[in-house]
Design a protein around this motif. Sequence first.
Motif, PDB file in Angstrom:
ATOM      1  N   GLY A   1      12.644  -3.162  58.269  1.00 14.38           N
ATOM      2  CA  GLY A   1      13.756  -2.460  57.634  1.00 14.38           C
ATOM      3  C   GLY A   1      14.000  -2.945  56.220  1.00 14.38           C
ATOM      4  O   GLY A   1      14.292  -2.159  55.318  1.00 14.38           O
ATOM      5  N   LEU A   2      13.863  -4.245  55.995  1.00 15.15           N
ATOM      6  CA  LEU A   2      14.028  -4.793  54.649  1.00 15.15           C
ATOM      7  C   LEU A   2      12.929  -4.287  53.723  1.00 15.15           C
ATOM      8  O   LEU A   2      13.198  -3.925  52.569  1.00 15.15           O
ATOM      9  CB  LEU A   2      14.027  -6.318  54.696  1.00 15.15           C
ATOM     10  N   ALA A   3      11.694  -4.226  54.217  1.00 15.46           N
ATOM     11  CA  ALA A   3      10.592  -3.706  53.401  1.00 15.46           C
ATOM     12  C   ALA A   3      10.817  -2.226  53.072  1.00 15.46           C
ATOM     13  O   ALA A   3      10.607  -1.783  51.943  1.00 15.46           O
ATOM     14  CB  ALA A   3       9.269  -3.892  54.131  1.00 15.46           C
ATOM     15  N   GLY A   4      11.269  -1.456  54.058  1.00 18.90           N
ATOM     16  CA  GLY A   4      11.567  -0.048  53.812  1.00 18.90           C
ATOM     17  C   GLY A   4      12.718   0.137  52.847  1.00 18.90           C
ATOM     18  O   GLY A   4      12.707   1.051  52.022  1.00 18.90           O
ATOM     19  N   LEU A   5      13.727  -0.714  52.926  1.00 17.35           N
ATOM     20  CA  LEU A   5      14.861  -0.644  52.021  1.00 17.35           C
ATOM     21  C   LEU A   5      14.434  -0.938  50.587  1.00 17.35           C
ATOM     22  O   LEU A   5      14.809  -0.224  49.650  1.00 17.35           O
ATOM     23  CB  LEU A   5      15.945  -1.627  52.469  1.00 17.35           C
ATOM     24  N   LEU A   6      13.639  -1.967  50.406  1.00 18.22           N
ATOM     25  CA  LEU A   6      13.158  -2.297  49.061  1.00 18.22           C
ATOM     26  C   LEU A   6      12.264  -1.186  48.499  1.00 18.22           C
ATOM     27  O   LEU A   6      12.362  -0.837  47.319  1.00 18.22           O
ATOM     28  CB  LEU A   6      12.412  -3.636  49.081  1.00 18.22           C
ATOM     29  N   PHE A   7      11.416  -0.613  49.351  1.00 17.51           N
ATOM     30  CA  PHE A   7      10.562   0.482  48.904  1.00 17.51           C
ATOM     31  C   PHE A   7      11.387   1.723  48.546  1.00 17.51           C
ATOM     32  O   PHE A   7      11.105   2.393  47.550  1.00 17.51           O
ATOM     33  CB  PHE A   7       9.539   0.837  49.986  1.00 17.51           C
ATOM     34  N   GLY A   8      12.414   2.018  49.323  1.00 16.04           N
ATOM     35  CA  GLY A   8      13.270   3.167  49.036  1.00 16.04           C
ATOM     36  C   GLY A   8      14.036   3.007  47.730  1.00 16.04           C
ATOM     37  O   GLY A   8      14.153   3.939  46.945  1.00 16.04           O
ATOM     38  N   ILE A   9      14.547   1.813  47.485  1.00 14.10           N
ATOM     39  CA  ILE A   9      15.257   1.554  46.233  1.00 14.10           C
ATOM     40  C   ILE A   9      14.297   1.614  45.060  1.00 14.10           C
ATOM     41  O   ILE A   9      14.612   2.178  44.008  1.00 14.10           O
ATOM     42  CB  ILE A   9      15.982   0.193  46.307  1.00 14.10           C
ATOM     43  N   TRP A  10      13.102   1.070  45.225  1.00 16.14           N
ATOM     44  CA  TRP A  10      12.096   1.134  44.154  1.00 16.14           C
ATOM     45  C   TRP A  10      11.724   2.577  43.844  1.00 16.14           C
ATOM     46  O   TRP A  10      11.584   2.959  42.690  1.00 16.14           O
ATOM     47  CB  TRP A  10      10.862   0.341  44.565  1.00 16.14           C
ATOM     48  N   ARG A  11      11.569   3.402  44.893  1.00 23.29           N
ATOM     49  CA  ARG A  11      11.205   4.802  44.691  1.00 23.29           C
ATOM     50  C   ARG A  11      12.307   5.559  43.958  1.00 23.29           C
ATOM     51  O   ARG A  11      12.029   6.408  43.117  1.00 23.29           O
ATOM     52  CB  ARG A  11      10.911   5.446  46.039  1.00 23.29           C
ATOM     53  N   LEU A  12      13.565   5.258  44.263  1.00 27.83           N
ATOM     54  CA  LEU A  12      14.673   5.918  43.568  1.00 27.83           C
ATOM     55  C   LEU A  12      14.735   5.525  42.097  1.00 27.83           C
ATOM     56  O   LEU A  12      14.987   6.369  41.231  1.00 27.83           O
ATOM     57  CB  LEU A  12      16.000   5.569  44.237  1.00 27.83           C
ATOM     58  N   THR A  13      14.508   4.253  41.807  1.00 30.26           N
ATOM     59  CA  THR A  13      14.609   3.822  40.413  1.00 30.26           C
ATOM     60  C   THR A  13      13.456   4.344  39.572  1.00 30.26           C
ATOM     61  O   THR A  13      13.636   4.676  38.408  1.00 30.26           O
ATOM     62  CB  THR A  13      14.662   2.285  40.314  1.00 30.26           C
ATOM     63  N   THR A  14      12.259   4.447  40.144  1.00 34.02           N
ATOM     64  CA  THR A  14      11.140   4.960  39.355  1.00 34.02           C
ATOM     65  C   THR A  14      11.215   6.465  39.194  1.00 34.02           C
ATOM     66  O   THR A  14      10.740   6.992  38.197  1.00 34.02           O
ATOM     67  CB  THR A  14       9.793   4.573  39.992  1.00 34.02           C
ATOM     68  N   ALA A  15      11.798   7.172  40.129  1.00 27.52           N
ATOM     69  CA  ALA A  15      11.918   8.631  40.007  1.00 27.52           C
ATOM     70  C   ALA A  15      12.912   8.995  38.921  1.00 27.52           C
ATOM     71  O   ALA A  15      12.753  10.006  38.239  1.00 27.52           O
ATOM     72  CB  ALA A  15      12.342   9.234  41.338  1.00 27.52           C
ATOM     73  N   ARG A  16      13.936   8.198  38.734  1.00 30.59           N
ATOM     74  CA  ARG A  16      14.931   8.500  37.706  1.00 30.59           C
ATOM     75  C   ARG A  16      14.448   8.132  36.315  1.00 30.59           C
ATOM     76  O   ARG A  16      14.913   8.656  35.333  1.00 30.59           O
ATOM     77  CB  ARG A  16      16.226   7.766  38.013  1.00 30.59           C
ATOM     78  N   ARG A  17      13.519   7.188  36.229  1.00 28.68           N
ATOM     79  CA  ARG A  17      13.012   6.781  34.926  1.00 28.68           C
ATOM     80  C   ARG A  17      11.923   7.705  34.405  1.00 28.68           C
ATOM     81  O   ARG A  17      11.624   7.672  33.228  1.00 28.68           O
ATOM     82  CB  ARG A  17      12.444   5.372  34.998  1.00 28.68           C
ATOM     83  N   ALA A  18      11.319   8.488  35.254  1.00 34.23           N
ATOM     84  CA  ALA A  18      10.221   9.354  34.832  1.00 34.23           C
ATOM     85  C   ALA A  18      10.745  10.409  33.859  1.00 34.23           C
ATOM     86  O   ALA A  18      11.674  11.143  34.149  1.00 34.23           O
ATOM     87  CB  ALA A  18       9.585  10.029  36.031  1.00 34.23           C
ATOM     88  N   ALA A  19      10.144  10.457  32.696  1.00 29.56           N
ATOM     89  CA  ALA A  19      10.574  11.403  31.679  1.00 29.56           C
ATOM     90  C   ALA A  19       9.686  12.634  31.733  1.00 29.56           C
ATOM     91  O   ALA A  19       8.475  12.541  31.901  1.00 29.56           O
ATOM     92  CB  ALA A  19      10.491  10.771  30.295  1.00 29.56           C
ATOM     93  N   ALA A  20      10.303  13.765  31.572  1.00 30.83           N
ATOM     94  CA  ALA A  20       9.547  15.010  31.551  1.00 30.83           C
ATOM     95  C   ALA A  20       9.088  15.271  30.125  1.00 30.83           C
ATOM     96  O   ALA A  20       9.881  15.281  29.185  1.00 30.83           O
ATOM     97  CB  ALA A  20      10.410  16.157  32.051  1.00 30.83           C
TER      98      ALA A  20
END
Length: 85
Positions: free
Chosen positions: A40-59
């Motif tokens: 669960g901790l690994a999934g939580l860290l991966f989910g937070i990482w995925r959210l932060t990288t998706a918001r930083r992606a510039a179009a």
Amino acid sequence: MTIAGSIILIMIGAILTWAVDFAVAGIDIQVIGVILMVGGLAGLLFGIWRLTTARRAAAVTTTVPVDEATTRRHVYEERRYNDPI
């Protein structure tokens, strides 16, 4: 795995590790709880990482200059009303 799913895994693992006090033959419930918490901790860290990288992606968009002489359009609007008498 979503963040909520990861938190649920951590909670179930904590319950199995510290709150359950029975033994099953050949299975250690506390070890299963620790494995669930780590997963669960690994999934939580991966989910937070995925959210932060998706918001930083510039179009990246490119614009093409438009020639107004060739793209000028004329719009003709006609309204017809058939009012019943």
